[in-house]
Motif scaffolding. Structure first.
Motif, PDB file in Angstrom:
ATOM      1  N   UNK A 380      -8.638 -62.413  41.043  1.00 55.56           N
ATOM      2  CA  UNK A 380      -8.573 -61.132  41.754  1.00 55.56           C
ATOM      3  C   UNK A 380      -7.825 -61.353  43.063  1.00 55.56           C
ATOM      4  N   UNK A 381      -6.673 -60.747  43.166  1.00 54.11           N
ATOM      5  CA  UNK A 381      -5.784 -60.990  44.302  1.00 54.11           C
ATOM      6  C   UNK A 381      -5.862 -59.893  45.353  1.00 54.11           C
ATOM      7  N   UNK A 382      -6.105 -58.662  44.929  1.00 55.25           N
ATOM      8  CA  UNK A 382      -6.119 -57.521  45.842  1.00 55.25           C
ATOM      9  C   UNK A 382      -7.514 -56.911  45.888  1.00 55.25           C
ATOM     10  N   UNK A 383      -7.874 -56.377  47.032  1.00 54.51           N
ATOM     11  CA  UNK A 383      -9.155 -55.696  47.200  1.00 54.51           C
ATOM     12  C   UNK A 383      -8.958 -54.198  47.061  1.00 54.51           C
ATOM     13  N   UNK A 384      -9.527 -53.647  45.976  1.00 57.61           N
ATOM     14  CA  UNK A 384      -9.476 -52.204  45.725  1.00 57.61           C
ATOM     15  C   UNK A 384      -8.057 -51.660  45.636  1.00 57.61           C
ATOM     16  N   UNK A 385      -7.119 -52.511  45.235  1.00 53.57           N
ATOM     17  CA  UNK A 385      -5.716 -52.121  45.061  1.00 53.57           C
ATOM     18  C   UNK A 385      -5.222 -52.699  43.742  1.00 53.57           C
ATOM     19  N   UNK A 386      -4.438 -51.935  43.021  1.00 49.99           N
ATOM     20  CA  UNK A 386      -3.914 -52.397  41.744  1.00 49.99           C
ATOM     21  C   UNK A 386      -2.825 -53.446  41.945  1.00 49.99           C
ATOM     22  N   UNK A 387      -2.821 -54.464  41.080  1.00 45.56           N
ATOM     23  CA  UNK A 387      -1.703 -55.406  41.005  1.00 45.56           C
ATOM     24  C   UNK A 387      -0.636 -54.748  40.138  1.00 45.56           C
ATOM     25  N   UNK A 388       0.481 -54.398  40.729  1.00 46.84           N
ATOM     26  CA  UNK A 388       1.468 -53.548  40.052  1.00 46.84           C
ATOM     27  C   UNK A 388       2.554 -54.325  39.317  1.00 46.84           C
ATOM     28  N   UNK A 389       2.960 -55.487  39.817  1.00 47.34           N
ATOM     29  CA  UNK A 389       4.068 -56.226  39.203  1.00 47.34           C
ATOM     30  C   UNK A 389       3.792 -57.719  39.307  1.00 47.34           C
ATOM     31  N   UNK A 390       4.418 -58.490  38.400  1.00 45.73           N
ATOM     32  CA  UNK A 390       4.126 -59.924  38.358  1.00 45.73           C
ATOM     33  C   UNK A 390       5.298 -60.679  37.747  1.00 45.73           C
ATOM     34  N   UNK A 391       5.503 -61.927  38.202  1.00 48.29           N
ATOM     35  CA  UNK A 391       6.531 -62.795  37.617  1.00 48.29           C
ATOM     36  C   UNK A 391       6.157 -64.243  37.888  1.00 48.29           C
ATOM     37  N   UNK A 392       6.844 -65.167  37.204  1.00 46.61           N
ATOM     38  CA  UNK A 392       6.689 -66.604  37.433  1.00 46.61           C
ATOM     39  C   UNK A 392       7.821 -67.105  38.318  1.00 46.61           C
ATOM     40  N   UNK A 393       7.511 -68.115  39.133  1.00 43.66           N
ATOM     41  CA  UNK A 393       8.515 -68.744  39.997  1.00 43.66           C
ATOM     42  C   UNK A 393       8.470 -70.252  39.799  1.00 43.66           C
ATOM     43  N   UNK A 394       9.625 -70.853  39.531  1.00 46.70           N
ATOM     44  CA  UNK A 394       9.730 -72.312  39.477  1.00 46.70           C
ATOM     45  C   UNK A 394      10.089 -72.829  40.853  1.00 46.70           C
ATOM     46  N   UNK A 395       9.340 -73.839  41.328  1.00 42.83           N
ATOM     47  CA  UNK A 395       9.557 -74.361  42.666  1.00 42.83           C
ATOM     48  C   UNK A 395      10.863 -75.149  42.740  1.00 42.83           C
ATOM     49  N   UNK A 397      11.341 -77.679  45.259  1.00 40.92           N
ATOM     50  CA  UNK A 397      11.110 -79.020  45.794  1.00 40.92           C
ATOM     51  C   UNK A 397      10.117 -79.837  44.985  1.00 40.92           C
ATOM     52  N   UNK A 398       9.661 -79.304  43.854  1.00 41.14           N
ATOM     53  CA  UNK A 398       8.690 -80.004  43.031  1.00 41.14           C
ATOM     54  C   UNK A 398       9.114 -79.875  41.577  1.00 41.14           C
ATOM     55  N   UNK A 399       9.351 -80.996  40.863  1.00 39.35           N
ATOM     56  CA  UNK A 399       9.925 -80.935  39.509  1.00 39.35           C
ATOM     57  C   UNK A 399       9.140 -80.050  38.547  1.00 39.35           C
ATOM     58  N   UNK A 400       7.823 -80.125  38.588  1.00 34.44           N
ATOM     59  CA  UNK A 400       7.001 -79.343  37.672  1.00 34.44           C
ATOM     60  C   UNK A 400       6.124 -78.336  38.401  1.00 34.44           C
ATOM     61  N   UNK A 401       6.609 -77.852  39.524  1.00 35.80           N
ATOM     62  CA  UNK A 401       5.827 -76.904  40.312  1.00 35.80           C
ATOM     63  C   UNK A 401       6.141 -75.462  39.947  1.00 35.80           C
ATOM     64  N   UNK A 402       5.099 -74.654  39.797  1.00 37.83           N
ATOM     65  CA  UNK A 402       5.256 -73.237  39.470  1.00 37.83           C
ATOM     66  C   UNK A 402       4.266 -72.420  40.288  1.00 37.83           C
ATOM     67  N   UNK A 403       4.625 -71.159  40.529  1.00 37.58           N
ATOM     68  CA  UNK A 403       3.719 -70.192  41.136  1.00 37.58           C
ATOM     69  C   UNK A 403       3.820 -68.885  40.372  1.00 37.58           C
ATOM     70  N   UNK A 415       1.535 -65.045  46.568  1.00 38.25           N
ATOM     71  CA  UNK A 415       2.050 -66.203  45.837  1.00 38.25           C
ATOM     72  C   UNK A 415       0.869 -67.084  45.429  1.00 38.25           C
ATOM     73  N   UNK A 416       0.697 -67.283  44.119  1.00 34.21           N
ATOM     74  CA  UNK A 416      -0.421 -68.053  43.580  1.00 34.21           C
ATOM     75  C   UNK A 416       0.108 -69.325  42.923  1.00 34.21           C
ATOM     76  N   UNK A 417      -0.014 -70.494  43.572  1.00 33.68           N
ATOM     77  CA  UNK A 417       0.467 -71.734  42.962  1.00 33.68           C
ATOM     78  C   UNK A 417      -0.368 -72.096  41.732  1.00 33.68           C
ATOM     79  N   UNK A 418       0.289 -72.713  40.738  1.00 37.14           N
ATOM     80  CA  UNK A 418      -0.370 -73.060  39.489  1.00 37.14           C
ATOM     81  C   UNK A 418      -0.701 -74.546  39.432  1.00 37.14           C
ATOM     82  N   UNK A 419      -1.746 -74.855  38.701  1.00 43.57           N
ATOM     83  CA  UNK A 419      -2.256 -76.218  38.566  1.00 43.57           C
ATOM     84  C   UNK A 419      -1.542 -76.917  37.410  1.00 43.57           C
ATOM     85  N   UNK A 420      -0.344 -77.435  37.698  1.00 48.03           N
ATOM     86  CA  UNK A 420       0.497 -78.084  36.687  1.00 48.03           C
ATOM     87  C   UNK A 420       0.518 -79.582  36.945  1.00 48.03           C
ATOM     88  N   UNK A 421       0.313 -80.372  35.900  1.00 48.77           N
ATOM     89  CA  UNK A 421       0.373 -81.822  36.011  1.00 48.77           C
ATOM     90  C   UNK A 421       1.793 -82.248  36.364  1.00 48.77           C
TER      91      UNK A 421
END
Length: 542
Positions: A380-395, A397-403, A415-421
């Protein structure tokens, strides 16, 4: 002549100015070192950490092998005596006793190879020693290798130029007219330069963005408004609620979503459900039928993957996944569905990680498996507000980093960083978000209207957000690693590079192929910002 032309290209420099409607914003940076409450609603694990901690392993780089045997390509052969040279050289340009001439001739005839010890070839990976062993020794001194190296260097320079254009806003603007009697509402691009777009009148259009030619039109593909038949029915009431959450008071009518893959088009309108279309050899849009099992649900998002699967986000809170590979024969199979806790307003896929993400009306971002539809975790990212749009981002400076980038109806972006090995590149699907509790993930500045669309730029570390304030904002990200006495911390730095303005308030969709930014928001035209143009080549794209 070829060598001189290539050399001149390699030493070319680039310069230029930004296209029209570009406003540079002050540089603003934020870090994820702020504390607010966040939780994972999958229940698999709840974090007690309040800081983003770098999880590092040994980075697995490319392996390079050096040759050290007697047949090494670095071996330089020389004759031991001038008499041996005289016996091996049959050339009447040198007298038999002229040792200086013979020595010079031997330097020309000997096969001398200079290499750093690393063998790189477009046909062989540097780490593939078996393939390297079968390469002819003469290749390393050949024109083919020189051509490959020049081509590789040219591609590197091209990527650097495109990246520089994204950062410095060198993006000339082009308008592609679509219709003289309709407004463009949605757009999608698979392979440049073909785009499909929907209109306010419910029409579909197929456009060549390079030649600005309208290839085909399908009139009346979808309804223009909701509830023309029975305004009091429950279906109509739900559909109107969906329009309110999708577009607010700035609803321009017409097509809700479009997608394209090869010669296959998917589209959705206000009547509910979604339809498939095929582009034939004459570039005509031909109907294939409606998707089964949708029950007239309002479709909010359509996405194809590379294997022909179609993922359909719906306002009823379900993502439907179809196999469209046999649609030409009239067979479209519903493979599986994924249930979310609230209405799905947007959807994005990341095949590299094997997951998709949905933005939901309750302010969440939910991650699910692309292979079987299993729901993993939601944040849950927003308080009492709809999450309207979303996409993935490849970092960058980090070979396997994504948000994951999420835009809200209040104009904010998270921006929500992902737990990637870092070694395997695999996402921890049971605990996908690398976000602890009490961490503020919001980035600034906010849009002054709902963030209707987001997309990755196609260049690592850069993404785009579009709002009903009539602007597209270009963002850059940097991951800063800071060592302290107790731990290693990763600070997620995100800044707005600049804003592209001049769009209408009903800007609704944006997409990028890495070189260009294509969007609606131009009344009856599509708007293209071209980052691929070389400033020193009279504005020609490369």
């Amino acid at each position: 002549m070829i060598y001189r032309a290539a050399t001149a290209f390699l030493f070319a420099s680039v310069c230029g100015k930004c296209g029209a409607f570009t406003l540079t914003l002050p540089t603003l940076q934020t870090t994820a070192e702020k504390k607010v409450s966040r939780s994972c609603r999958s229940g698999s694990s709840t974090r007690d950490q309040v800081l983003l901690t770098k999880r590092r392993g040994a980075f697995g780089g490319l392996l390079f092998y050096e040759t050290h045997d007697d047949n090494s390509i670095n071996e330089v052969k020389r004759s031991s005596t001038s008499s041996d040279k005289a016996e091996s050289i049959a050339d009447d340009t040198c007298a038999l006793g002229d040792e200086d001439c013979l020595e010079f001739q031997s330097l020309q005839d000997d096969s001398v190879s200079y290499d750093s010890g690393t063998i790189e070839d477009p046909l062989c990976d540097p780490s593939d020693v078996d393939c390297q062993a079968f390469l002819p020794r003469t290749y390393h001194n050949s024109d083919a290798r020189l051509s490959a190296e020049l081509s590789s260097r040219s591609e590197t320079l091209r990527r650097e130029m495109v990246l520089g254009n994204w950062i410095s806003a060198k993006c000339p603007t082009r308008f592609v007219p679509v219709s003289s009697v309709d407004w463009v509402r949605r757009v999608a691009v698979d392979m440049w330069p073909i785009a499909v777009c929907g209109g306010a009148r419910g029409h579909l259009y197929l456009v060549d963005l390079e030649t600005k030619i309208l290839l085909s039109t399908k009139e009346g593909a979808h309804a223009t408004q909701v509830g023309n038949e029975d305004a009091s029915s429950s279906t109509t009431i739900i559909a109107k609620q969906a329009m309110e959450h999708l577009y607010g008071k700035l609803d321009g009518g017409g097509v809700l979503s479009v997608a394209i893959r090869g010669n296959m088009i998917a589209s959705a309108g206000r009547e509910g459900g979604a339809k498939l279309w095929k582009v034939n050899d004459r570039k005509q849009i031909k109907p294939l039928g409606s998707l089964p099992d949708m029950h007239n649900s309002i479709v909010t998002s359509l996405k194809f993957d590379s294997e022909g699967r179609l993922y359909v986000g719906s306002y009823e809170g379900v993502v439907y996944t179809y196999d469209t590979s046999l649609s030409d024969s009239g067979k479209v199979e519903l493979l599986f569905t994924t249930d979310f806790t609230d209405s799905v307003l947007d959807l994005e896929l990341k095949e590299d990680l094997g997951v998709g993400v949905a933005a939901t009306k309750d302010g969440g971002a939910g991650v699910f498996d692309l292979g079987d539809g299993r729901f993993y975790c939601g944040l849950i990212t927003f308080d009492n507000v709809a999450a309207r749009s979303v996409t993935f981002l490849k970092h960058k400076d980090e070979p396997n980093g994504y948000s994951i980038i999420v835009g809200g109806n209040d104009g904010s972006v998270h921006r929500l960083p992902l737990n990637v090995n870092t070694k395997t590149g695999q996402l921890n699907k049971e605990d996908p978000f690398l976000v602890g509790e009490n961490v503020d993930t919001a980035i600034k500045p906010k849009h002054t209207g709902p963030v209707i669309c987001t997309t990755a730029a196609g260049v690592d570390g850069i993404f785009v957000t579009g709002g009903q304030d009539g602007s597209l904002r270009i963002w850059s990200t940097t991951d800063e690693i800071v060592l302290s006495e107790s731990k290693m911390r990763k600070y997620l730095s995100t800044k707005c590079l600049y804003s592209l303005t001049g769009y209408k308030l009903w800007l609704g969709s944006v997409c990028s192929d890495g070189k260009r930014l294509i969007s609606d928001g131009g009344e009856n035209s599509l708007i293209i910002r071209d980052f691929s143009q070389d400033p020193i080549s009279d504005g020609r794209s490369i």
